[in-house]
Design an enzyme around this catalytic site. Structure first.
Site, short mmCIF file in Angstrom:
data_model
loop_
_atom_site.label_atom_id
_atom_site.label_comp_id
_atom_site.label_asym_id
_atom_site.label_seq_id
_atom_site.Cartn_x
_atom_site.Cartn_y
_atom_site.Cartn_z
N CYS A 1 -10.94 -4.44 -0.67
CA CYS A 1 -11.72 -5.85 -0.66
C CYS A 1 -10.79 -6.65 -1.85
CB CYS A 1 -13.09 -5.31 -1.45
SG CYS A 1 -14.03 -6.87 -2.03
N GLY B 1 16.70 4.50 -0.43
CA GLY B 1 16.09 3.71 1.18
C GLY B 1 15.65 2.66 1.08
N CYS C 1 -17.27 -6.13 2.19
CA CYS C 1 -17.19 -4.93 1.26
C CYS C 1 -18.76 -4.52 1.10
CB CYS C 1 -16.69 -5.28 -0.07
SG CYS C 1 -16.75 -4.21 -1.53
N HIS D 1 3.05 -1.74 -2.25
CA HIS D 1 2.78 -2.85 -0.95
C HIS D 1 1.70 -2.20 -0.16
CE1 HIS D 1 7.34 -4.27 -1.25
NE2 HIS D 1 6.27 -4.73 -2.26
N ASN E 1 21.46 6.14 -0.34
CA ASN E 1 21.41 4.87 0.73
C ASN E 1 22.69 5.20 1.56
OD1 ASN E 1 21.59 2.70 2.36
ND2 ASN E 1 20.16 1.52 0.55
N ASN F 1 6.79 1.60 0.88
CA ASN F 1 6.23 1.95 2.16
C ASN F 1 4.87 2.04 2.16
OD1 ASN F 1 9.09 1.84 2.47
ND2 ASN F 1 9.20 4.15 2.54
N VAL F 2 4.37 1.43 3.30
CA VAL F 2 2.78 1.50 3.56
C VAL F 2 2.54 2.71 4.58
CG1 VAL F 2 2.76 -0.82 3.17
CG2 VAL F 2 2.97 0.03 5.48
N ASP F 3 3.44 3.50 4.98
CA ASP F 3 3.29 4.57 6.27
C ASP F 3 2.35 5.81 5.74
OD1 ASP F 3 6.89 5.08 5.81
OD2 ASP F 3 5.29 5.86 4.81
N ARG G 1 4.08 -5.07 16.67
CA ARG G 1 3.80 -4.07 17.29
C ARG G 1 4.51 -2.75 17.26
NH1 ARG G 1 -0.33 -4.12 20.80
NH2 ARG G 1 -0.34 -2.31 22.20
#
Ligand code: APR
Length: 259
Positions: A139, A200, A160, A131, A226, A114-116, A80
């Site tokens: 799908c 990072g 799908c 990632h 880093n 990163n998935v952001d 969350r």
């Protein structure tokens, strides 16, 4: 060149980038810390605070995709926190600096863990999101991706439109194979790369962590950005100690000044 011999790592990094034929970058969660998204490991990390998540997230998804979707739509605990910070996050100067390096032709490709969606939001287009990306769904049969707003969540799991396969978030779950299309791009890019900026990342998760190792083993140059040491530090030619949001713009400014 090794980092022990240089008293001016930023200058050495600029020299290495300008001498290279094929410069790439690989980023991790540390790039987005200055956008308000906590890292996973190290100080303030989500896993540091709450412990590593189960390593069989994909298996759990396949066992009960409906329940997995319901949990995703109503995240609890660390997920969350991650979800809320993802929604609020905006690119920081580190993301914009890498987009600038692509625009100037210096950076050939950016692999991100990163998935952001922040690299894309900052303007990076030559991007391999190994990632996945939390704004997309995929799908699991045909691999087709769409924006998450383009699918209906009336029925869970969504299916799908092209092949009827089950659709999940594009973000790669623990235990899920990296989708073949993005893995191939990462493998080709790191094969051609002779200088990789690694910013990072703790470099603890494979196959992503293997790419800089392969670059180094083939005689390429690794430049680490880093605030702390990482698993890669011992094999990096140059380490720039500090936050990416400060160091990457300095790198771009110095590169520009040196041109
Ligand atoms: N600038 C640069 N690096 C930073 C900053 C900053 N401001 N703040 C922290 N870091 C560094 C930390 O020192 C650490 O080495 O970022 C790294 C973050 O490491 P992780 O949290 O392990 O993130 P990452 O390497 O991306 O994790 C890989 O693990 O949980 C999975 O799928 C998840 O993609 C993620 C993967």
């Amino acid at each position: 060149m090794d980092q022990g011999t240089t008293t001016n790592p930023l200058g050495a990094a600029v020299q290495a980038i300008r001498a290279a034929r094929y410069v790439t970058a690989m980023t991790g969660a540390g790039l987005s810390v200055e956008s308000g998204i906590p890292p996973f490991r190290g100080p303030g990390g989500l896993w540091t605070k709450h412990g590593e998540p189960p390593m069989n997230g994909y298996e759990q998804f396949l066992e009960d995709p409906k329940a997995a979707w319901e949990a995703r739509l109503n995240p609890k605990g660390p997920m969350r926190v991650l979800w809320e910070t993802l929604q609020a996050a905006r690119p920081n100067p580190g993301h914009y600096a890498l987009a600038e390096m692509e625009k100037s032709g210096t950076l050939r490709c950016l692999i991100t863990q990163n998935v952001d969606d922040l690299h894309r939001a900052a303007g990076s287009t030559k991007l391999a999101e190994i990632h996945g990306n939390y704004t997309l769904v995929r799908c699991i049969e045909c691999g087709g991706r769409r924006h998450r707003d383009e699918i209906s969540l009336d029925q869970l799991p969504p299916v799908c439109e092209s092949c009827g396969g089950i659709v999940k978030s594009d973000t790669v779950s623990f235990g899920e194979p990296i989708p073949g299309d993005v893995l191939r791009v990462c493998q080709e890019v790191s094969r051609d790369c002779d200088c990789m900026i690694v910013a990072g990342t703790s470099a603890t998760v494979y196959p992503a962590a293997q790419f800089p190792i392969d670059v180094r083993q083939r005689g390429g140059v690794l430049i680490e950005i880093n605030p702390y040491e990482s698993e890669l530090t011992p094999i990096c030619n140059i380490s720039l100690r500090g936050p990416a949001g400060e160091i990457l713009p300095q790198l771009v400014d110095t590169l520009g000044a040196a041109s």
